[in-house]
Motif scaffolding. Structure first.
Motif, PDB file in Angstrom:
ATOM      1  N   GLN A  25       9.604  13.592   5.349  1.00 40.63           N
ATOM      2  CA  GLN A  25       8.374  13.026   4.781  1.00 40.63           C
ATOM      3  C   GLN A  25       8.781  11.690   4.166  1.00 40.63           C
ATOM      4  O   GLN A  25       9.627  11.642   3.269  1.00 40.63           O
ATOM      5  CB  GLN A  25       7.788  13.947   3.721  1.00 40.63           C
ATOM      6  CG  GLN A  25       6.436  13.508   3.183  1.00 40.63           C
ATOM      7  CD  GLN A  25       5.349  13.612   4.238  1.00 40.63           C
ATOM      8  OE1 GLN A  25       4.977  12.600   4.845  1.00 40.63           O
ATOM      9  NE2 GLN A  25       4.858  14.820   4.464  1.00 40.63           N
ATOM     10  N   ASN A  26       8.211  10.595   4.661  1.00 36.01           N
ATOM     11  CA  ASN A  26       8.555   9.263   4.201  1.00 36.01           C
ATOM     12  C   ASN A  26       7.388   8.687   3.410  1.00 36.01           C
ATOM     13  O   ASN A  26       6.236   8.696   3.882  1.00 36.01           O
ATOM     14  CB  ASN A  26       8.866   8.361   5.404  1.00 36.01           C
ATOM     15  CG  ASN A  26       9.922   8.958   6.310  1.00 36.01           C
ATOM     16  OD1 ASN A  26      11.105   8.853   6.064  1.00 36.01           O
ATOM     17  ND2 ASN A  26       9.474   9.618   7.387  1.00 36.01           N
ATOM     18  N   LEU A  27       7.663   8.206   2.211  1.00 36.15           N
ATOM     19  CA  LEU A  27       6.628   7.659   1.340  1.00 36.15           C
ATOM     20  C   LEU A  27       6.914   6.191   1.063  1.00 36.15           C
ATOM     21  O   LEU A  27       8.047   5.826   0.705  1.00 36.15           O
ATOM     22  CB  LEU A  27       6.574   8.418   0.017  1.00 36.15           C
ATOM     23  CG  LEU A  27       6.288   9.920   0.087  1.00 36.15           C
ATOM     24  CD1 LEU A  27       6.316  10.518  -1.301  1.00 36.15           C
ATOM     25  CD2 LEU A  27       4.951  10.186   0.755  1.00 36.15           C
ATOM     26  N   ALA A  28       5.918   5.365   1.219  1.00 34.75           N
ATOM     27  CA  ALA A  28       6.028   3.947   0.888  1.00 34.75           C
ATOM     28  C   ALA A  28       5.314   3.689  -0.430  1.00 34.75           C
ATOM     29  O   ALA A  28       4.200   4.168  -0.651  1.00 34.75           O
ATOM     30  CB  ALA A  28       5.413   3.085   1.994  1.00 34.75           C
ATOM     31  N   ASN A  29       5.985   2.946  -1.307  1.00 36.67           N
ATOM     32  CA  ASN A  29       5.406   2.499  -2.577  1.00 36.67           C
ATOM     33  C   ASN A  29       4.929   3.660  -3.443  1.00 36.67           C
ATOM     34  O   ASN A  29       3.751   3.786  -3.782  1.00 36.67           O
ATOM     35  CB  ASN A  29       4.272   1.498  -2.309  1.00 36.67           C
ATOM     36  CG  ASN A  29       4.758   0.252  -1.600  1.00 36.67           C
ATOM     37  OD1 ASN A  29       5.734  -0.365  -2.026  1.00 36.67           O
ATOM     38  ND2 ASN A  29       4.123  -0.104  -0.494  1.00 36.67           N
ATOM     39  N   LYS A  85       0.833  -1.192   0.000  1.00 30.81           N
ATOM     40  CA  LYS A  85       0.000   0.000   0.000  1.00 30.81           C
ATOM     41  C   LYS A  85       0.871   1.248   0.000  1.00 30.81           C
ATOM     42  O   LYS A  85       1.992   1.235   0.502  1.00 30.81           O
ATOM     43  CB  LYS A  85      -0.915   0.014   1.229  1.00 30.81           C
ATOM     44  CG  LYS A  85      -1.915  -1.142   1.269  1.00 30.81           C
ATOM     45  CD  LYS A  85      -2.786  -1.061   2.517  1.00 30.81           C
ATOM     46  CE  LYS A  85      -3.812  -2.182   2.551  1.00 30.81           C
ATOM     47  NZ  LYS A  85      -4.663  -2.121   3.761  1.00 30.81           N
ATOM     48  N   SER A  86       0.344   2.321  -0.553  1.00 27.42           N
ATOM     49  CA  SER A  86       1.052   3.593  -0.477  1.00 27.42           C
ATOM     50  C   SER A  86       0.779   4.223   0.885  1.00 27.42           C
ATOM     51  O   SER A  86      -0.331   4.129   1.418  1.00 27.42           O
ATOM     52  CB  SER A  86       0.610   4.539  -1.590  1.00 27.42           C
ATOM     53  OG  SER A  86       1.000   4.024  -2.858  1.00 27.42           O
ATOM     54  N   ALA A  87       1.805   4.875   1.437  1.00 30.90           N
ATOM     55  CA  ALA A  87       1.672   5.462   2.767  1.00 30.90           C
ATOM     56  C   ALA A  87       2.599   6.653   2.893  1.00 30.90           C
ATOM     57  O   ALA A  87       3.604   6.768   2.178  1.00 30.90           O
ATOM     58  CB  ALA A  87       1.979   4.424   3.855  1.00 30.90           C
ATOM     59  N   ALA A  88       2.246   7.543   3.817  1.00 32.46           N
ATOM     60  CA  ALA A  88       3.079   8.709   4.120  1.00 32.46           C
ATOM     61  C   ALA A  88       3.235   8.802   5.626  1.00 32.46           C
ATOM     62  O   ALA A  88       2.266   8.674   6.379  1.00 32.46           O
ATOM     63  CB  ALA A  88       2.452   9.990   3.571  1.00 32.46           C
ATOM     64  N   LEU A  89       4.474   9.027   6.066  1.00 29.26           N
ATOM     65  CA  LEU A  89       4.788   9.158   7.487  1.00 29.26           C
ATOM     66  C   LEU A  89       5.608  10.424   7.690  1.00 29.26           C
ATOM     67  O   LEU A  89       6.674  10.584   7.098  1.00 29.26           O
ATOM     68  CB  LEU A  89       5.583   7.940   7.981  1.00 29.26           C
ATOM     69  CG  LEU A  89       6.135   8.022   9.411  1.00 29.26           C
ATOM     70  CD1 LEU A  89       4.994   8.002  10.433  1.00 29.26           C
ATOM     71  CD2 LEU A  89       7.111   6.866   9.673  1.00 29.26           C
ATOM     72  N   LEU A  90       5.103  11.328   8.520  1.00 23.34           N
ATOM     73  CA  LEU A  90       5.795  12.575   8.817  1.00 23.34           C
ATOM     74  C   LEU A  90       6.481  12.449  10.168  1.00 23.34           C
ATOM     75  O   LEU A  90       5.837  12.132  11.173  1.00 23.34           O
ATOM     76  CB  LEU A  90       4.797  13.739   8.830  1.00 23.34           C
ATOM     77  CG  LEU A  90       5.369  15.137   9.064  1.00 23.34           C
ATOM     78  CD1 LEU A  90       6.322  15.537   7.940  1.00 23.34           C
ATOM     79  CD2 LEU A  90       4.238  16.165   9.193  1.00 23.34           C
ATOM     80  N   VAL A  91       7.790  12.693  10.196  1.00 27.17           N
ATOM     81  CA  VAL A  91       8.592  12.533  11.416  1.00 27.17           C
ATOM     82  C   VAL A  91       9.298  13.848  11.725  1.00 27.17           C
ATOM     83  O   VAL A  91       9.890  14.464  10.832  1.00 27.17           O
ATOM     84  CB  VAL A  91       9.634  11.398  11.251  1.00 27.17           C
ATOM     85  CG1 VAL A  91      10.540  11.314  12.483  1.00 27.17           C
ATOM     86  CG2 VAL A  91       8.938  10.067  11.029  1.00 27.17           C
TER      87      VAL A  91
END
Length: 716
Positions: free
Chosen positions: A147-151, A132-138
């Motif tokens: 800003q981290n983006l998966a897929n 799945k696409s995802a975004a994680l802000l740290v």
């Protein structure tokens, strides 16, 4: 063409990695830019094409009086044919209260939710594994995020929208809003490098932060800051390759002054301004967009009846909050001022090479001219080590000042940014008798060990005051702000393009002007709680401070503010109405800014060493308060993160490559300030072998590109 081939063959012969910018057809270029994205870079390494994620950022700023609502829209695209996990290192304003985030992928719009950082990371990793696409802000520092983006899939851009609010305070008599655009390099002392790269995951969080290898609670009473993320591999290329486009960032500003607008301009970027009325104006970059290699600064002034205090209130359910803005009283300067010892501390590390060093020297020449005959002074310079102009305070007579100017002229920038050596050298020397010690610190603040520096200042500064001048186009404002909080001074950013004589004169005027000290607020029977800041700082002419808190008993109240101006009592009365009924959504920023300020206060208490703390509260209590505030008001903190996950599985291949979004060099900063840059980088942050090769080869290739293809005109 022959020269180009000769250059490539020579590079191969000496064993360098060859990099060349691949040409694109007009159709391919149009296809890549169709979603209006920019900033991609590709290179050939060992006959293999390496491509990086592309990025375009839209910043929309809406200011009402002295409150700003900001929306940051980041649009990422994958120019390759394989899935990517992308990481983007970027700054926000140090006072930003980030309270909302959404992610858009294809037809899906996902509103991010706030969680404790560990839980948010677990959701992100689970989504990544499921395709799945995802975004994680740290958050790594109050002004540094990833800003981290998966897929991130080929041909399927991901758009992330973040919203934050911030107060706009006065600087030198004008309101100043800063929108940082790029994170500068950070020097990390060798003995405090933190975990090796293998212990830092794609989110930039050290494993010990997520439960492996120890707990942050084991060091209560010590400064605790996240391990810095690895700096992007391709940052630091000079000249900036044409494939990092110059339309990476667009900025639009709307100002509703509520009273006539007297001034409105940017000292850093050229604006196209539209003024439909005396109280409202809009603006955008005159060039439409720009490269993100320096901070955007906006300054404006408001006319109308001048007041030295303003009160805003908010009521929603049981929450009643207030925001009191104070300005310094305007009184004549006092001529008879006690002798001072001014200690100028100059950062001469490698990141100051070029324009920043020239600016520091020019400022020093002007500042020395402003000293009074009864002043004493010293000059300290530091990089890997520290040295000084004289080992004792000198009278500010003509002979000593001439020798000091000659000393400043000989200074050169090189080496690491060992701020601690500069502080110790400045404070080791006994103070001149019967003087007020004033430390004037000039630096870009490009360090990773902010915690140690702040702890050292807390322990050593004593009653001395500290004034910080950030020198550069994208300085570490968080560090400088915290330094001056400890030193009861102020921050002024010195842009290398400014009039240094004027800046030095402004400093001299502030040092000579009355300061409102020992500020106390009598709330007139109003029951207040969680007031921030807990101790009101000294207030300088041309500046303002905001006092916020909660109230319990509504109704009219007369608030009395008192303080001392050079020993003379000063008072100010504010007539306030604290509502009982709920207020409208137009004041929704007040609780967010209050909560963000309270988070900052608790972080300072959490980071205060046990021996210096004024209470015996367990440090873990402050952490719990920060987490509670972050979750209740949906705010980014050190221990809370936003995460968004799609419903749909976009990556059916099961694998993805990890890539960083490339960053341009900070304007005016030389390549020697960057990790593994040609000429010897001084910032030993983790960097990959690929990054090192890209920096070395692309730096040389830039010379070739200038010669044969010319160089694109740069703006701003």
């Amino acid at each position: 063409m022959c020269s180009k081939m000769f250059f490539i063959l020579m590079m191969a012969a000496v064993g360098f990695v060859l990099l060349a910018f691949t040409g694109r057809s007009e159709a391919a270029e149009t296809e890549l830019r169709e979603p209006q994205l920019a900033g991609s870079i590709e290179a050939v390494v060992n006959n293999r094409v390496i491509q990086f994620p592309s990025l375009h950022t839209d910043i929309r700023i809406n200011i009402q009086g002295d409150m700003a609502n900001v929306e940051v829209v980041q649009k990422f695209a994958n120019p390759t044919t394989i899935p990517m996990n992308a990481t983007y290192l970027f700054p926000l304003n140090k006072d930003a209260a980030v309270h909302a985030m959404t992610m858009e992928v294809g037809n899906e719009i996902v509103r991010a939710t706030i969680h404790e950082k560990r839980e948010a990371k677990e959701q992100f990793e689970k989504a990544k594994a499921e395709g799945k696409s995802a975004a994680l802000l740290v958050q790594h520092r109050p002004n540094m995020f990833t800003q981290n983006l998966a897929n991130l899939m080929p041909g399927l851009p991901i758009t992330v929208r973040m919203e934050y609010v911030q107060p706009v305070l006065k600087v030198d008599g004008e309101y100043e809003l800063v929108a940082p655009l790029v994170v500068g390099p950070r020097y990390q002392p060798a003995e405090h490098m933190g975990p090796p790269p293998s212990m830092v995951d794609v989110t930039g969080v050290a494993q010990e932060e997520v439960g492996a290898g120890g707990s942050a609670e084991s060091s209560a009473g010590q400064w605790q800051l996240d391990t810095l993320p690895a700096y992007p591999e391709v940052a630091g290329i000079d000249p900036i390759p044409d494939t990092i486009d110059f339309d990476r960032v667009s900025i639009r500003v709307t100002l509703d002054g509520g009273m006539p607008i007297s001034t409105f301009y940017s000292p850093t970027h050229t604006l196209y301004v539209d003024t439909p009325s005396d109280e409202r104006c809009t603006a955008q970059l005159a060039t439409g967009s720009t490269i993100d290699n320096r901070d955007f600064i906006l300054r404006y002034g408001l006319d109308g009846q001048h007041v030295q205090a303003g009160l805003l209130t908010y009521k929603q359910g049981e929450d009643g909050m207030f925001s009191l803005l104070l300005e310094a009283p305007k009184t004549p300067a006092i001529e008879e001022i006690a002798s001072r010892e001014l200690v100028f501390v100059l950062d001469t590390s490698g990141s100051m090479n070029g324009l920043p060093m020239q600016a520091s020297k020019a400022f020093m020449r002007s500042a020395l001219q402003t000293l009074r005959p009864n002043d004493y002074f010293r000059i300290v310079r530091f990089s890997n080590s520290a040295s000084q102009f004289a080992n004792q305070p000198l009278r500010a007579d003509s002979g000593n000042l001439n020798r000091a100017r000659n000393f400043v002229d000989t200074l050169a920038a090189s080496g690491g940014t060992e701020v601690r050596t500069g502080i110790n050298c400045a404070l080791d020397t006994p103070q001149a008798p019967n003087t007020l010690r004033i430390v004037v610190f000039l630096t870009d603040g490009y360090i990773g060990n902010e915690a140690e520096v702040l702890r050292l200042l807390q322990r050593r500064l004593g009653r001395a005051r500290l004034y910080a001048f950030g020198v550069g186009t994208s300085v570490n404002r968080y560090l400088l702000s915290e330094m001056t909080h400890i030193g009861r001074g102020f921050v002024r950013v010195l842009d290398p393009t400014e009039n240094f004589a004027k800046v030095a004169a402004d400093l001299a005027a502030k040092l000579d002007s009355p300061v409102l000290t020992d500020i106390h607020v009598d709330w007139g029977g109003l029951q207040v709680a969680d007031v921030t800041p807990p101790v009101v700082p000294d207030l300088f002419a041309g500046q303002s401070v905001r006092i916020q808190g909660r109230y319990a008993n509504p109704g009219p109240r007369d608030i009395t503010v008192s303080g001392l101006v050079n020993g003379r009592k000063a008072t100010l009365t504010v007539n306030g109405e604290f509502p009982k009924e709920d207020t409208g959504p137009e004041r929704a920023a007040i609780p967010l800014i209050w909560a963000r300020s309270l988070i900052r206060d608790n972080m300072r208490l959490y980071n205060t060493p046990a021996g210096l703390a004024s209470d015996n509260v367990y440090q873990g209590t402050y952490k719990d308060r920060v987490i509670e505030l972050g979750l209740k008001y949906s705010l980014m903190t050190r221990w809370t993160s936003f995460v968004a996950v799609t419903e749909k599985r976009y990556n059916t291949q099961g694998t993805a490559v990890d890539k960083n979004v490339p960053l341009p060099m900070v304007k005016g900063v030389k390549s020697t300030a960057y990790p593994n840059a040609p000429g010897g980088g001084i910032a030993p942050e983790p960097a990959t072998t690929l990054g090192m090769l890209l920096l070395g080869a692309l730096g040389g290739l830039g010379v070739l590109r200038r010669k044969f293809w010319g160089r694109r005109r740069r703006n701003g």
